[in-house]
Scaffold this active site. Structure first.
Site, mmCIF file in Angstrom:
data_model
loop_
_atom_site.group_PDB
_atom_site.id
_atom_site.type_symbol
_atom_site.label_atom_id
_atom_site.label_comp_id
_atom_site.label_asym_id
_atom_site.label_seq_id
_atom_site.Cartn_x
_atom_site.Cartn_y
_atom_site.Cartn_z
ATOM 1 N N LYS A 1 0.780 -1.275 0.014
ATOM 2 C CA LYS A 1 0.169 0.018 -0.128
ATOM 3 C C LYS A 1 0.819 1.346 0.106
ATOM 4 O O LYS A 1 0.673 1.862 -0.816
ATOM 5 C CB LYS A 1 -0.912 0.042 1.258
ATOM 6 C CG LYS A 1 -2.164 -0.775 1.160
ATOM 7 C CD LYS A 1 -2.892 -0.363 2.420
ATOM 8 C CE LYS A 1 -2.354 -0.453 3.855
ATOM 9 N NZ LYS A 1 -1.901 -1.659 4.340
ATOM 10 N N ARG B 1 -9.880 1.359 8.243
ATOM 11 C CA ARG B 1 -9.450 -0.013 8.699
ATOM 12 C C ARG B 1 -10.650 -1.025 9.455
ATOM 13 O O ARG B 1 -10.290 -2.044 9.706
ATOM 14 C CB ARG B 1 -8.192 -0.256 9.542
ATOM 15 C CG ARG B 1 -6.953 -0.327 8.936
ATOM 16 C CD ARG B 1 -5.889 -0.231 9.999
ATOM 17 N NE ARG B 1 -4.510 -1.075 9.784
ATOM 18 C CZ ARG B 1 -3.657 -0.455 8.854
ATOM 19 N NH1 ARG B 1 -3.528 0.669 8.639
ATOM 20 N NH2 ARG B 1 -2.690 -1.165 8.810
ATOM 21 N N ARG C 1 11.060 -6.490 5.425
ATOM 22 C CA ARG C 1 11.234 -4.946 5.067
ATOM 23 C C ARG C 1 11.828 -3.928 6.010
ATOM 24 O O ARG C 1 12.200 -4.215 6.963
ATOM 25 C CB ARG C 1 9.602 -4.573 5.483
ATOM 26 C CG ARG C 1 9.165 -2.871 5.218
ATOM 27 C CD ARG C 1 8.107 -2.802 4.985
ATOM 28 N NE ARG C 1 7.109 -3.115 5.986
ATOM 29 C CZ ARG C 1 5.741 -2.785 6.035
ATOM 30 N NH1 ARG C 1 5.152 -2.310 4.602
ATOM 31 N NH2 ARG C 1 4.832 -2.899 7.013
ATOM 32 N N ARG D 1 10.990 -1.359 11.290
ATOM 33 C CA ARG D 1 9.732 -1.046 12.178
ATOM 34 C C ARG D 1 9.557 -1.747 13.220
ATOM 35 O O ARG D 1 9.690 -2.922 12.966
ATOM 36 C CB ARG D 1 8.587 -0.949 11.229
ATOM 37 C CG ARG D 1 8.152 0.630 10.443
ATOM 38 C CD ARG D 1 7.041 0.291 9.423
ATOM 39 N NE ARG D 1 6.100 -0.288 10.043
ATOM 40 C CZ ARG D 1 4.719 -0.277 9.347
ATOM 41 N NH1 ARG D 1 4.886 0.033 8.108
ATOM 42 N NH2 ARG D 1 3.723 -0.821 9.892
ATOM 43 N N ARG E 1 -1.203 -8.835 13.138
ATOM 44 C CA ARG E 1 -1.658 -7.831 11.980
ATOM 45 C C ARG E 1 -2.611 -8.423 11.082
ATOM 46 O O ARG E 1 -3.555 -7.790 10.552
ATOM 47 C CB ARG E 1 -0.648 -6.998 11.566
ATOM 48 C CG ARG E 1 -0.050 -5.825 12.729
ATOM 49 C CD ARG E 1 1.526 -5.620 12.348
ATOM 50 N NE ARG E 1 1.450 -4.673 11.109
ATOM 51 C CZ ARG E 1 2.653 -4.886 10.339
ATOM 52 N NH1 ARG E 1 3.733 -5.247 10.948
ATOM 53 N NH2 ARG E 1 2.826 -4.159 9.276
HETATM 54 P P1 ADP Z 1 0.698 -1.739 7.352
HETATM 55 O O1 ADP Z 1 0.031 -1.484 6.464
HETATM 56 O O2 ADP Z 1 2.002 -2.407 6.891
HETATM 57 O O3 ADP Z 1 0.302 -2.770 8.522
HETATM 58 P P2 ADP Z 1 0.546 0.692 8.463
HETATM 59 O O4 ADP Z 1 1.527 1.872 8.471
HETATM 60 O O5 ADP Z 1 -0.512 1.272 7.688
HETATM 61 O O6 ADP Z 1 1.250 -0.480 8.118
HETATM 62 O O7 ADP Z 1 -0.091 0.742 9.836
HETATM 63 C C1 ADP Z 1 0.973 0.317 11.275
HETATM 64 C C2 ADP Z 1 -0.068 0.568 12.483
HETATM 65 O O8 ADP Z 1 -0.662 1.785 12.764
HETATM 66 C C3 ADP Z 1 -1.207 -0.443 12.552
HETATM 67 O O9 ADP Z 1 -0.898 -1.894 12.745
HETATM 68 C C4 ADP Z 1 -2.163 0.307 13.896
HETATM 69 O O10 ADP Z 1 -1.607 -0.055 14.800
HETATM 70 C C5 ADP Z 1 -1.883 1.712 13.216
HETATM 71 N N1 ADP Z 1 -2.974 2.395 12.079
HETATM 72 C C6 ADP Z 1 -2.596 2.715 11.011
HETATM 73 N N2 ADP Z 1 -3.797 3.240 10.386
HETATM 74 C C7 ADP Z 1 -4.836 2.820 11.411
HETATM 75 C C8 ADP Z 1 -6.317 3.067 11.318
HETATM 76 N N3 ADP Z 1 -6.971 3.602 10.249
HETATM 77 N N4 ADP Z 1 -6.802 2.835 12.442
HETATM 78 C C9 ADP Z 1 -6.098 2.207 13.507
HETATM 79 N N5 ADP Z 1 -4.883 2.096 13.749
HETATM 80 C C10 ADP Z 1 -4.057 2.168 12.526
#
Ligand code: ADP
Ligand code: ZN
Length: 206
Positions: free
Chosen positions: A13, A88, A122, A153, A164
């Site tokens: 993404k 999400r 990653r 990360r 996740r």
């Molecule tokens: P990835 O898509 O690789 O899991 P992200 O950077 O999108 O990585 O998200 C990392 C973390 O940030 C998620 O596992 C969550 O804890 C938090 N997070 C990101 N976006 C949201 C969201 N829309 N609602 C709740 N938590 C979020």
């Protein structure tokens, strides 16, 4: 153009969002990136979400929705947005529909069995936020784009990845049906090389 990028963790993404925002000149809004910045700077928000984020779970909806609304109210979102990592779950999707509904939702479809390998390998750039896989870069310590230090990360480890993926399957994947019912969903095959995934997206966006 108001675009949402949907996909499992590790589906690419972030990488595709960067390519899209560059080509279409849209603001790239990554909730994950916003949370990580806040954790790094030890802001009150960062302190609040650190634990839940490190465990692989979602940050609280009310907080997350407020942050996104605030961001979407900024001047640079007048011409549209590219949302990466939001919504999400259904609560977030409904809140967004009431505030500033998307025009199109691009679903990056990936083989769930490949995700763990993708995420554990990653490396993320501490400066330009680029994201790379150890399989494809020579030096795994230095960003191939800007030369800054690459970091892992905190949530990119085998244990957290499983959590996740669970969260994705239980809470995020229902959004595929939600946006299909609204006639907004377009799926692309995310099991291809970066450029090929991007070509499919460009075709979809027209
Ligand atoms: P990835 O898509 O690789 O899991 P992200 O950077 O999108 O990585 O998200 C990392 C973390 O940030 C998620 O596992 C969550 O804890 C938090 N997070 C990101 N976006 C949201 C969201 N829309 N609602 C709740 N938590 C979020
Ligand atoms: Zn870099």
């Amino acid at each position: 153009m108001k675009i949402i990028l949907l996909g499992a963790p590790g589906s690419g993404k972030g990488t595709q969002a960067s390519l899209i925002t560059e080509k279409y000149n849209l603001p790239h809004i990554s909730t994950g990136e916003i949370f990580r910045e806040n954790i790094k700077n030890q802001t009150p928000l960062g302190v609040k979400v650190k634990e839940v984020m490190d465990s692989g779970n979602l940050c609280p909806d009310d907080l997350t929705i407020e942050i996104v609304k605030d961001r979407l109210s900024k001047e640079d979102c007048k011409g549209g947005y590219m949302l990466d990592g939001f919504p999400r779950n259904l609560t977030q999707a409904k809140a967004l529909d009431e505030f500033l509904a998307p025009d199109i939702v691009i679903n990056i479809d990936v083989d769930i069995k490949k995700i763990e390998h993708r995420i554990v390998g990653r490396r993320s750039c501490s400066k330009c936020k680029g994201s790379f896989h150890t399989d494809f870069i020579g030096n795994t310590e230095i960003c191939p784009d800007c030369g800054a230090k690459l970091v892992i990360r905190k949530d990119d480890n085998a244990q957290t990845v499983r959590e996740r993926i669970n969260v994705y399957q239980n809470q995020t994947s229902p959004l595929i049906d939600y946006y299909t019912a609204q006639n907004k969903l377009c799926s692309v095959n995310g099991n291809q090389e970066i450029d090929d995934v991007f070509s499919e997206i460009v075709k979809v966006l027209g």
